[in-house]
Design a protein around this motif. Sequence first.
Motif, PDB file in Angstrom:
ATOM      1  N   LYS A   1       0.608   7.462   2.271  1.00 14.33           N
ATOM      2  CA  LYS A   1      -0.851   7.493   2.203  1.00 14.33           C
ATOM      3  C   LYS A   1      -1.397   8.788   2.791  1.00 14.33           C
ATOM      4  O   LYS A   1      -2.333   9.381   2.245  1.00 14.33           O
ATOM      5  CB  LYS A   1      -1.438   6.290   2.944  1.00 14.33           C
ATOM      6  CG  LYS A   1      -2.947   6.180   2.810  1.00 14.33           C
ATOM      7  CD  LYS A   1      -3.473   4.866   3.348  1.00 14.33           C
ATOM      8  CE  LYS A   1      -3.304   4.766   4.846  1.00 14.33           C
ATOM      9  NZ  LYS A   1      -3.939   3.540   5.386  1.00 14.33           N
TER      10      LYS A   1
ATOM     11  N   ASP B   1     -10.036   5.093  -1.084  1.00 15.94           N
ATOM     12  CA  ASP B   1     -11.325   4.501  -0.722  1.00 15.94           C
ATOM     13  C   ASP B   1     -11.166   3.030  -0.364  1.00 15.94           C
ATOM     14  O   ASP B   1     -11.752   2.543   0.608  1.00 15.94           O
ATOM     15  CB  ASP B   1     -12.322   4.635  -1.876  1.00 15.94           C
ATOM     16  CG  ASP B   1     -12.842   6.061  -2.032  1.00 15.94           C
ATOM     17  OD1 ASP B   1     -12.662   6.852  -1.082  1.00 15.94           O
ATOM     18  OD2 ASP B   1     -13.399   6.389  -3.101  1.00 15.94           O
ATOM     19  N   ALA B   2     -10.355   2.311  -1.141  1.00 15.69           N
ATOM     20  CA  ALA B   2     -10.137   0.886  -0.880  1.00 15.69           C
ATOM     21  C   ALA B   2      -9.423   0.680   0.441  1.00 15.69           C
ATOM     22  O   ALA B   2      -9.740  -0.209   1.226  1.00 15.69           O
ATOM     23  CB  ALA B   2      -9.328   0.266  -2.022  1.00 15.69           C
ATOM     24  N   ARG B   3      -8.425   1.535   0.736  1.00 17.79           N
ATOM     25  CA  ARG B   3      -7.677   1.400   1.989  1.00 17.79           C
ATOM     26  C   ARG B   3      -8.551   1.693   3.189  1.00 17.79           C
ATOM     27  O   ARG B   3      -8.531   0.987   4.186  1.00 17.79           O
ATOM     28  CB  ARG B   3      -6.472   2.352   1.991  1.00 17.79           C
ATOM     29  CG  ARG B   3      -5.405   2.070   0.975  1.00 17.79           C
ATOM     30  CD  ARG B   3      -4.827   0.679   1.117  1.00 17.79           C
ATOM     31  NE  ARG B   3      -5.483  -0.283   0.258  1.00 17.79           N
ATOM     32  CZ  ARG B   3      -5.459  -1.590   0.425  1.00 17.79           C
ATOM     33  NH1 ARG B   3      -4.844  -2.119   1.448  1.00 17.79           N
ATOM     34  NH2 ARG B   3      -6.067  -2.394  -0.403  1.00 17.79           N
TER      35      ARG B   3
ATOM     36  N   ASP C   1      -7.327  11.267 -14.629  1.00 17.02           N
ATOM     37  CA  ASP C   1      -7.182   9.826 -14.400  1.00 17.02           C
ATOM     38  C   ASP C   1      -6.391   9.550 -13.122  1.00 17.02           C
ATOM     39  O   ASP C   1      -6.738   8.645 -12.351  1.00 17.02           O
ATOM     40  CB  ASP C   1      -6.484   9.175 -15.589  1.00 17.02           C
ATOM     41  CG  ASP C   1      -7.348   9.191 -16.846  1.00 17.02           C
ATOM     42  OD1 ASP C   1      -8.582   9.348 -16.701  1.00 17.02           O
ATOM     43  OD2 ASP C   1      -6.786   9.058 -17.948  1.00 17.02           O
TER      44      ASP C   1
ATOM     45  N   ASP D   1       0.834  -1.205   0.000  1.00 15.44           N
ATOM     46  CA  ASP D   1       0.000   0.000   0.000  1.00 15.44           C
ATOM     47  C   ASP D   1       0.867   1.253   0.000  1.00 15.44           C
ATOM     48  O   ASP D   1       0.592   2.224  -0.715  1.00 15.44           O
ATOM     49  CB  ASP D   1      -0.899  -0.029   1.241  1.00 15.44           C
ATOM     50  CG  ASP D   1      -1.830   1.174   1.296  1.00 15.44           C
ATOM     51  OD1 ASP D   1      -2.222   1.677   0.240  1.00 15.44           O
ATOM     52  OD2 ASP D   1      -2.145   1.600   2.417  1.00 15.44           O
TER      53      ASP D   1
ATOM     54  N   HIS E   1      -3.464  11.603   0.677  1.00 13.93           N
ATOM     55  CA  HIS E   1      -4.776  12.068   1.124  1.00 13.93           C
ATOM     56  C   HIS E   1      -4.802  13.589   1.247  1.00 13.93           C
ATOM     57  O   HIS E   1      -5.759  14.258   0.819  1.00 13.93           O
ATOM     58  CB  HIS E   1      -5.123  11.411   2.459  1.00 13.93           C
ATOM     59  CG  HIS E   1      -6.452  11.835   3.015  1.00 13.93           C
ATOM     60  ND1 HIS E   1      -6.560  12.784   4.011  1.00 13.93           N
ATOM     61  CD2 HIS E   1      -7.710  11.452   2.703  1.00 13.93           C
ATOM     62  CE1 HIS E   1      -7.838  12.960   4.298  1.00 13.93           C
ATOM     63  NE2 HIS E   1      -8.558  12.170   3.527  1.00 13.93           N
TER      64      HIS E   1
ATOM     65  N   GLU F   1      -8.227   8.561  -5.612  1.00 13.98           N
ATOM     66  CA  GLU F   1      -9.471   8.422  -4.857  1.00 13.98           C
ATOM     67  C   GLU F   1      -9.827   6.956  -4.643  1.00 13.98           C
ATOM     68  O   GLU F   1     -10.199   6.548  -3.539  1.00 13.98           O
ATOM     69  CB  GLU F   1     -10.608   9.143  -5.582  1.00 13.98           C
ATOM     70  CG  GLU F   1     -10.502  10.664  -5.579  1.00 13.98           C
ATOM     71  CD  GLU F   1     -11.591  11.309  -6.415  1.00 13.98           C
ATOM     72  OE1 GLU F   1     -12.273  10.571  -7.159  1.00 13.98           O
ATOM     73  OE2 GLU F   1     -11.756  12.541  -6.318  1.00 13.98           O
ATOM     74  N   GLN F   2      -9.699   6.162  -5.697  1.00 18.26           N
ATOM     75  CA  GLN F   2     -10.022   4.744  -5.588  1.00 18.26           C
ATOM     76  C   GLN F   2      -9.075   4.033  -4.629  1.00 18.26           C
ATOM     77  O   GLN F   2      -9.489   3.172  -3.846  1.00 18.26           O
ATOM     78  CB  GLN F   2      -9.970   4.092  -6.967  1.00 18.26           C
ATOM     79  CG  GLN F   2     -11.076   4.556  -7.912  1.00 18.26           C
ATOM     80  CD  GLN F   2     -10.902   4.019  -9.317  1.00 18.26           C
ATOM     81  OE1 GLN F   2      -9.851   3.476  -9.675  1.00 18.26           O
ATOM     82  NE2 GLN F   2     -11.943   4.178 -10.139  1.00 18.26           N
ATOM     83  N   HIS F   3      -7.791   4.395  -4.675  1.00 18.71           N
ATOM     84  CA  HIS F   3      -6.810   3.783  -3.790  1.00 18.71           C
ATOM     85  C   HIS F   3      -7.135   4.085  -2.329  1.00 18.71           C
ATOM     86  O   HIS F   3      -7.144   3.182  -1.483  1.00 18.71           O
ATOM     87  CB  HIS F   3      -5.409   4.308  -4.131  1.00 18.71           C
ATOM     88  CG  HIS F   3      -4.340   3.787  -3.213  1.00 18.71           C
ATOM     89  ND1 HIS F   3      -3.770   2.545  -3.359  1.00 18.71           N
ATOM     90  CD2 HIS F   3      -3.741   4.366  -2.132  1.00 18.71           C
ATOM     91  CE1 HIS F   3      -2.872   2.365  -2.405  1.00 18.71           C
ATOM     92  NE2 HIS F   3      -2.831   3.443  -1.652  1.00 18.71           N
TER      93      HIS F   3
ATOM     94  N   ARG G   1      -8.540  10.179 -10.124  1.00 21.78           N
ATOM     95  CA  ARG G   1      -9.494   9.086  -9.929  1.00 21.78           C
ATOM     96  C   ARG G   1      -8.799   7.875  -9.300  1.00 21.78           C
ATOM     97  O   ARG G   1      -9.341   7.240  -8.395  1.00 21.78           O
ATOM     98  CB  ARG G   1     -10.121   8.706 -11.265  1.00 21.78           C
ATOM     99  CG  ARG G   1     -11.232   7.650 -11.116  1.00 21.78           C
ATOM    100  CD  ARG G   1     -11.860   7.306 -12.458  1.00 21.78           C
ATOM    101  NE  ARG G   1     -12.533   8.467 -13.038  1.00 21.78           N
ATOM    102  CZ  ARG G   1     -12.108   9.121 -14.110  1.00 21.78           C
ATOM    103  NH1 ARG G   1     -10.986   8.719 -14.723  1.00 21.78           N
ATOM    104  NH2 ARG G   1     -12.770  10.158 -14.594  1.00 21.78           N
ATOM    105  N   GLU G   2      -7.596   7.560  -9.769  1.00 18.51           N
ATOM    106  CA  GLU G   2      -6.853   6.441  -9.196  1.00 18.51           C
ATOM    107  C   GLU G   2      -6.537   6.682  -7.724  1.00 18.51           C
ATOM    108  O   GLU G   2      -6.615   5.768  -6.896  1.00 18.51           O
ATOM    109  CB  GLU G   2      -5.549   6.227  -9.972  1.00 18.51           C
ATOM    110  CG  GLU G   2      -5.739   5.627 -11.347  1.00 18.51           C
ATOM    111  CD  GLU G   2      -4.406   5.384 -12.037  1.00 18.51           C
ATOM    112  OE1 GLU G   2      -3.460   4.945 -11.336  1.00 18.51           O
ATOM    113  OE2 GLU G   2      -4.300   5.647 -13.246  1.00 18.51           O
TER     114      GLU G   2
END
Length: 342
Positions: free
Chosen positions: A281, A321-323, A311, A240, A285, A317-319, A314-315
């Motif tokens: 991380k 959100d998943a964490r 792009d 991560d 953020h 944000e997705q990263h 978006r990546e």
Amino acid sequence: MIQGIAAAVIWCLALCLLPDLRRRKDQSILVAAVTIATALTLNVDGIYMAGDSLLGNRNLLDLVANVFMVVGIYFLSRAILRAANVSETVDIHNRSGQAVLGMVVVALIVSFSLVEAPQTSTSFMRDFGSQWPAAAYSAVQFLYIGSVVAITGVTCFRFRGEMARPYFRVAFVFIGLGCALAVVLVLAVLGMDVLHLMGELEAMMRLSYVYDAALVGAMVFLCVGLALPPVARRLERRSDARAATVLVERLSEPWGRITSGRSEIRLNVSPTAIDRQDAPKRRLHRMLVEIQDALFVDPHLAQLLSQNDVDVLREAEQHLDARFAGAGDRRTRSLGKGGMNP
């Protein structure tokens, strides 16, 4: 020899749990590992002889080791049950479990005091197991261990499908198998106690091979199952952090363009902060929040973003959100960070 191998396996588990010591709120697994490992270590012949000589050569070290064992089994079961079932009923069961543990310890002390064991023996039950108090002493310990691990094993198989991550499900299968082998071990011990009272020493010796194999097997399966989540979590955090570092580098240019006119809130990164595993991380953020704030205040700044920048946003944000979603899963967190809370 068997006790030494089993002790070494448990000490390895304790070493696997140490790196996450500060991250865990509940230290039950580590307490269980150290306590059980200590109990097994005290039963290694050389250590037992030396230790018992300091206690008057009355086999008191056998009682000490067995008390450590039942206490360790209690903490082990508590941690596993809490990781598998996060309902409030687990805390109620913990209180009743403490009461039962107290009664078991008292019963061990009373039954041991009735055994005639005038000299140190590295094979306590083999030498003194023909006495009824010795049989009761062994039965109290192993009936308790058997009932606790049976409940724990059933719980592991029952809840393994509810674990959020695959390695948690695999860990619960290993723990469940370890508990099953521990039940076999308990049945072997109780069988040996009965055979000893009956004078069937040859049959007792044959059954001891089942005990040895079940002991090593149970310890290996339990330790693999308990070590898997914290080790997997550490590897996951490193992966991560590497992914976040890459995203920080890719986001740095659009972040600089968008926030250049808002220097009063821009990220101030010290060199020492980057060395922390969670620093990438946190930095990602913070950068994402600053970009979103800037776009909210001045929507025209969006014209400065290319499709590639969008792009990357978006990546990121997705990263994140998943964490955050993974961190919020209590079932996942309780086993991975705690060993089990693994």
